[in-house]
Write a protein that holds these residues in place. Structure first.
Motif, PDB file in Angstrom:
ATOM      1  N   LEU A  35       0.837  -1.206   0.000  1.00  0.00           N
ATOM      2  CA  LEU A  35       0.000   0.000   0.000  1.00  0.00           C
ATOM      3  C   LEU A  35       0.866   1.248   0.000  1.00  0.00           C
ATOM      4  CD1 LEU A  35      -2.902   1.049   0.096  1.00  0.00           C
ATOM      5  CD2 LEU A  35      -2.714   1.058   2.601  1.00  0.00           C
ATOM      6  N   SER A 198      -2.033  -5.227  -2.809  1.00  0.00           N
ATOM      7  CA  SER A 198      -2.237  -4.914  -1.404  1.00  0.00           C
ATOM      8  C   SER A 198      -3.548  -5.510  -0.895  1.00  0.00           C
ATOM      9  CB  SER A 198      -2.232  -3.396  -1.202  1.00  0.00           C
ATOM     10  OG  SER A 198      -2.526  -3.051   0.136  1.00  0.00           O
ATOM     11  N   GLU A 203      -3.664  -6.311   3.250  1.00  0.00           N
ATOM     12  CA  GLU A 203      -2.999  -5.301   4.061  1.00  0.00           C
ATOM     13  C   GLU A 203      -4.031  -4.339   4.640  1.00  0.00           C
ATOM     14  OE1 GLU A 203       1.395  -4.911   1.922  1.00  0.00           O
ATOM     15  OE2 GLU A 203      -0.152  -3.419   1.512  1.00  0.00           O
TER      16      GLU A 203
END
Length: 303
Positions: A35, A198, A203
Motif C-alpha cells: 500500500l 495490497s 494489508e
C-alpha cells in the motif's frame, strides 16, 4: 560531464534516489509495504500527468507502441518496485541500495535475451563477477533459507530483475509519446496493480497511516524521489546517454549507506562492501567499450 549545472543534476539525482531507501525504511513503520508503494506512485502519477496535460501537446497514449510501452513500464518498472518495499522490512536501506546497483548488469542480460544485443565472453565474465558479488551481499544461510534477511534479499533481487526487464520492454516497444506522460501513465498503471496486490495480501493500514510522518514520507518519495527525479533522469539521459546515467546507480548506494549508517544507525558488514565492489567490477567488464570510448572522448577534449 563538462558543465557545473550538469554535474549538479547528476549529483541531485543520486541524492534524491539515494534518500529514497532510508525514506522507505522510515515509512514502513507507518504503512504496510504494498500500500505504501501504491501511494507513492499514485501521487507521482498525478504530478507527472498533470504536468504533461499542461505542457505536452500529445499526452494521451493511442498507438499500440505507446500502450505496450506503458504496459511494460507499469507492470515491471513500477509495480515491480513493490518488492523492494517488502524486502526492506528486513534488509537495511544501505544494503537494499547496493543490491539495486545490479540493475545495469541485469539489464544487459535481458537485452541479450529479448533484444538480441551481443554479450561478449568478457561481458559474460562481468555478469559472473556481479553474481559472485550478490553472494557476498546476501550470504544465505543453507540451514535456514527462509530466514527474514534471506527472503528480504531475494525480494529485492526480484525487484532488480523486474525493473531491468521493464526497461528493456519499454525500449523494445519504442513508444513515441513524450517521456513525461509515458512515465506518468506507467506509474498510474503500476499503482493500480500495487493496490490490487495490497488488497490480495489483505494489508490493513493502522491509524498511524494518516500521521504527519507517514504523509511526509509519501510526499517526499512521490514528488522528489519519483516525479522530480525522473524528470532529471530523462534530462541527463537525453544529454549524455544510457552509459552515463547507469553510473548514477553506483553513487546512489553511497548516499543511501551514509544516511542509513549515520542517521538510522544501520550496520553494513565488510562483505557487503566487497560484494558492491564486485558488482561495480562486473559492470566495468560488461561496459568496458563504453568506458574506453568515454575516456577517449575526455582525453580528446582535454587535448
Amino acid at each position: 560531464m563538462q558543465r557545473p549545472a550538469d554535474v549538479g543534476l547528476f549529483l541531485a539525482l543520486a541524492v534524491l534516489w539515494g534518500l529514497s531507501f532510508p525514506a522507505i525504511e522510515i515509512g514502513l513503520e507507518y504503512l504496510p509495504p504494498l500500500l505504501f508503494a501504491a501511494f507513492r506512485y499514485d501521487v507521482a502519477a498525478l504530478v507527472l500527468l498533470g504536468y504533461a496535460a499542461i505542457r505536452t501537446d500529445e499526452w494521451i497514449p493511442r498507438s499500440r507502441r505507446n500502450l505496450l510501452g506503458i504496459t511494460g513500464g507499469g507492470l515491471f518498472l513500477v509495480a515491480g518496485n513493490g518488492l523492494i518495499f517488502m524486502g526492506q522490512q528486513t534488509v537495511p536501506s544501505g544494503v537494499a541500495a547496493i543490491l539495486t546497483s545490479l540493475i545495469p548488469l541485469v539489464t544487459a542480460i535481458w537485452a541479450y535475451l529479448l533484444l538480441g544485443e551481443r554479450l561478449s565472453p568478457t561481458g559474460v565474465a562481468g555478469v559472473g563477477v556481479g553474481l559472485v558479488g550478490i553472494g557476498f551481499i546476501v550470504q544465505p544461510d543453507p540451514a535456514n533459507l527462509l530466514a527474514g534477511d534471506t527472503v528480504g534479499h531475494l525480494l529485492i533481487l526480484g525487484q532488480v530483475a523486474s525493473v531491468a526487464l521493464g526497461g528493456v520492454l519499454v525500449q523494445r516497444a519504442s513508444p513515441t509519446i513524450d517521456t513525461v506522460p509515458l512515465t506518468g501513465w506507467s506509474m498510474l498503471l503500476g499503482g493500480l496493480v500495487l493496490h490490487g496486490a495490497s488488497l490480495t495480501a489483505r494489508e490493513v493500514p493502522g491509524a498511524e497511516a494518516v500521521s504527519l510522518e507517514a504523509v511526509a514520507v509519501v510526499v517526499y518519495l512521490a514528488v522528489f524521489s519519483t516525479a522530480i527525479a525522473f524528470f532529471i533522469y530523462f534530462t541527463v539521459l537525453a544529454t549524455y546517454g544510457a552509459f552515463q546515467v547507469a553510473l548514477i546507480q553506483y553513487l546512489v548506494p553511497v548516499v543511501a549507506t551514509l544516511v542509513g549508517v549515520f542517521v538510522l544507525g544501520e550496520s553494513i558488514t565488510p562483505l557487503t562492501y566487497v560484494g558492491f565492489a564486485l558488482i561495480v567490477a562486473g559492470f566495468a567488464l560488461v561496459k568496458r567499450r563504453a568506458i574506453a570510448s568515454a575516456l577517449d572522448s575526455r582525453l580528446g577534449a582535454s587535448g
